[in-house]
Design a protein around this motif. Structure first.
Motif, PDB file in Angstrom:
ATOM      1  N   SER A  93      -0.862   5.626  14.133  1.00 38.15           N
ATOM      2  CA  SER A  93      -0.985   4.200  14.456  1.00 38.15           C
ATOM      3  C   SER A  93       0.138   3.815  15.416  1.00 38.15           C
TER       4      SER A  93
ATOM      5  N   THR B  88       2.237  -2.096  11.667  1.00 36.11           N
ATOM      6  CA  THR B  88       1.813  -0.743  12.019  1.00 36.11           C
ATOM      7  C   THR B  88       1.888   0.187  10.818  1.00 36.11           C
TER       8      THR B  88
ATOM      9  N   ASN C  35      -0.993  -0.580   8.570  1.00 39.43           N
ATOM     10  CA  ASN C  35      -2.207   0.000   9.150  1.00 39.43           C
ATOM     11  C   ASN C  35      -2.286   1.502   8.858  1.00 39.43           C
ATOM     12  N   ALA C  36      -1.167   2.202   9.051  1.00 46.64           N
ATOM     13  CA  ALA C  36      -1.131   3.643   8.803  1.00 46.64           C
ATOM     14  C   ALA C  36      -1.470   3.962   7.352  1.00 46.64           C
TER      15      ALA C  36
ATOM     16  N   THR D 288      -5.559   3.844   6.713  1.00 49.72           N
ATOM     17  CA  THR D 288      -6.566   4.523   7.538  1.00 49.72           C
ATOM     18  C   THR D 288      -7.510   5.410   6.736  1.00 49.72           C
TER      19      THR D 288
ATOM     20  N   SER E   2      -9.517   3.108  12.963  1.00 50.72           N
ATOM     21  CA  SER E   2      -8.181   3.181  13.566  1.00 50.72           C
ATOM     22  C   SER E   2      -7.316   1.968  13.255  1.00 50.72           C
ATOM     23  N   TYR E   3      -7.955   0.796  13.081  1.00 53.14           N
ATOM     24  CA  TYR E   3      -7.190  -0.444  12.912  1.00 53.14           C
ATOM     25  C   TYR E   3      -7.697  -1.265  11.718  1.00 53.14           C
TER      26      TYR E   3
END
Length: 513
Positions: A178, A195, A198-199, A202, A242-243
């Motif tokens: 990310s 970020t 987000n990681a 996933t 991805s997001y």
């Protein structure tokens, strides 16, 4: 025909829309397996409307699963966090200020490395690829699933983040990466936090998208799938993988978008009352007003785009105490039809108060006909006070504005409150969130620093607007429907060259709608 689905914590709502009208709608109970709940609600609306799967042209789904996973600390991945910053910006470690239980859940491996940029675009130091490769080797020796990369001022220049990702993919091709420039805005710590979140999500994103796709496959629906994001527009499944963090707050956003559509009013306060909470926001041009400050998500400060919302513990299942002087914030939730007095239960809820006060035909009204009048008045006064305070926080002036009430819990308030010019409860109010999901628009956004002395103000805005439109087109928007709906300019006085932070948003209808 488009199907809109909104997966909430209590109910999963579904609608089928065609030519801007709701053809059929239904509510089902949210299931532990998200795919089962989506399957159930879509099958129910297809059967109810006698509609065949091959008549559906697109399916749009909004879900709170990613937000809930963070809040509940469930299904989160082990992560590594790399900050490109040395010799600067290392006084605060990654995840500073995070709740300790969340830090423990993620068990992060934290790394500092050379790199990053000054605010004027100069390098703090060049990227040291040997150093990055040593970090990658160390990550490979640990059982980690995902990496968050954050470079100082990466929204101005993303080259170092991109190069680091390329080096990671060469050595660890299966690990998820990310990049902060693709997720957050200017603001090092908040962007890094977003970020890292987000990681951590996933892997769950893969599971959720697979569950959605399997549900559609079992229903023999071959129409394309889209997922709601938190600005009220849609994204493709690959982008969600991805997001996933961009889906946060899509539930209340969908409700606000749906409320604007159902009422025909594109600027007003929106009050979305559910079973447990109420979300109060403001729409302009049919879209939610975005928060201008850092947003707290699950106890973590972030700065990705989020709607400006006030949430309060008031809903149809809120528990009444102290002779009506205290309501919520706890709720019977999805057990409303078992626990509330009108359904034969023994807990007094806001729904019971509404049935008694407004003579509603819900459950068995005779079970609440003898509620004490003082209790009834106290409860109604408390409900009104909670709503009035929240609506007041959303307004930008003392002028009265219309308020649109939606959501299944709307029944608890049928009266005009202070500060609003008109109380509007549109048709299909209880499934406004699913309607919002089905509206079928996608967006493109540009948010970074530009220098007006290079091209001039008008030309710079024109170039950035074209870029935003192109992003919307790549996301699936029909080119002829794309238009710029928002331009924000924030001059940066401490930078040379007439520097301005320019935020431009373009919106377009889906190609197949």
């Amino acid at each position: 025909m488009q199907i809109g689905v909104d997966v909430g914590g209590t109910n999963t709502d579904g609608v089928i829309m065609s030519e801007g009208k709701v053809i059929v709608s239904n509510k089902t109970v949210t299931t532990a397996n998200v795919g089962d709940g989506v399957f159930n609600v879509i099958k129910s609306v297809l059967d109810k409307g006698n509609i065949k799967p091959n008549q559906i042209t697109s399916v749009m789904i909004g879900t709170t699963h990613f937000t809930n996973a963070l809040v509940e600390r469930k299904k989160l991945q082990k992560i590594a966090a790399i900050r490109l910053c040395l010799p600067a910006s290392d006084s605060l470690v990654q995840m500073i200020g995070w709740p300790q239980d969340l830090v423990d859940t993620l068990s992060p491996k934290k790394y500092f490395a050379k790199g990053g940029y000054e605010v004027d675009g100069r390098e703090i130091s060049p990227l040291d690829e040997d150093e990055i490769n040593k970090i990658i080797d160390d990550i490979g020796n640990h059982d980690l699933d995902s990496i968050a990369i954050n470079s100082v001022y990466s929204p101005l220049n993303s080259e170092m983040e991109q190069r680091t990702a390329e080096l990671i993919k060469k050595k660890l091709p299966d690990i998820k990466v990310s990049l902060s420039n693709e997720i957050g805005k200017v603001g090092l710590i908040e962007r890094e936090n977003a970020t890292i979140i987000n990681a951590a999500l996933t892997k769950l994103a893969e599971e959720i998208i697979e569950a959605f796709q399997n549900a559609l496959s079992k229903l023999q629906i071959s129409a394309p799938l889209y997922v709601s994001q938190n600005d009220g527009t849609l994204m493709l499944p690959d982008k969600v993988r991805s997001y996933p963090v961009l889906t946060f707050a899509c539930g209340p956003t969908n409700s606000m978008r749906g409320a604007a559509f159902l009422s025909g009013i594109d600027e007003s306060v929106i009050v979305d009352i559910g079973g447990t909470t109420s979300d109060i926001g403001y729409i302009k041009q049919g879209f939610p007003r975005q928060s201008a400050v850092a947003t707290d998500v699950g106890g973590v400060r972030t700065n990705f785009r989020m709607p400006d919302i006030v949430s309060i513990g008031l809903g149809g299942g809120s528990i009444i105490r102290d002779n009506g002087k205290k309501i919520g914030p706890d709720s019977v939730g999805y057990l409303l039809t078992e626990k509330a007095k009108v359904f034969g239960g023994d807990i007094l809820t806001a729904t019971d108060i509404a049935v008694a006060r407004y003579n509603l035909d819900i459950g068995d009204p005779s079970l609440v006909k003898n509620i004490d009048k003082e209790l009834l008045e106290n409860s109604k006064k408390q409900i009104t006070n909670l709503l009035e305070d929240s609506v007041d926080k959303m307004k930008t002036s003392s002028n009265e504005v219309p308020a649109i009430f939606v959501g299944g819990g709307t029944i608890i308030n049928q009266e005009k409150i202070k500060g609003i010019s008109e109380l509007i409860i549109p048709d299909n109010f209880s499934v406004a969130n699913a309607v919002g999901a089905a509206l079928g628009q996608v967006s493109g956004e540009v948010d970074r620093v530009f220098h007006y002395d290079k091209l001039g103000r008008e030309k710079t805005i024109e170039v950035a607007s074209l870029e935003a439109k192109e992003i919307a087109k790549k996301a699936g928007a029909s080119e002829k429907t794309i238009e710029v709906i928002e331009i924000n300019e924030n001059p940066l006085a401490y930078l040379p060259g007439k520097s301005v932070r320019l935020q431009i948003k373009a919106i377009g209808d889906l190609e197949n709608i």
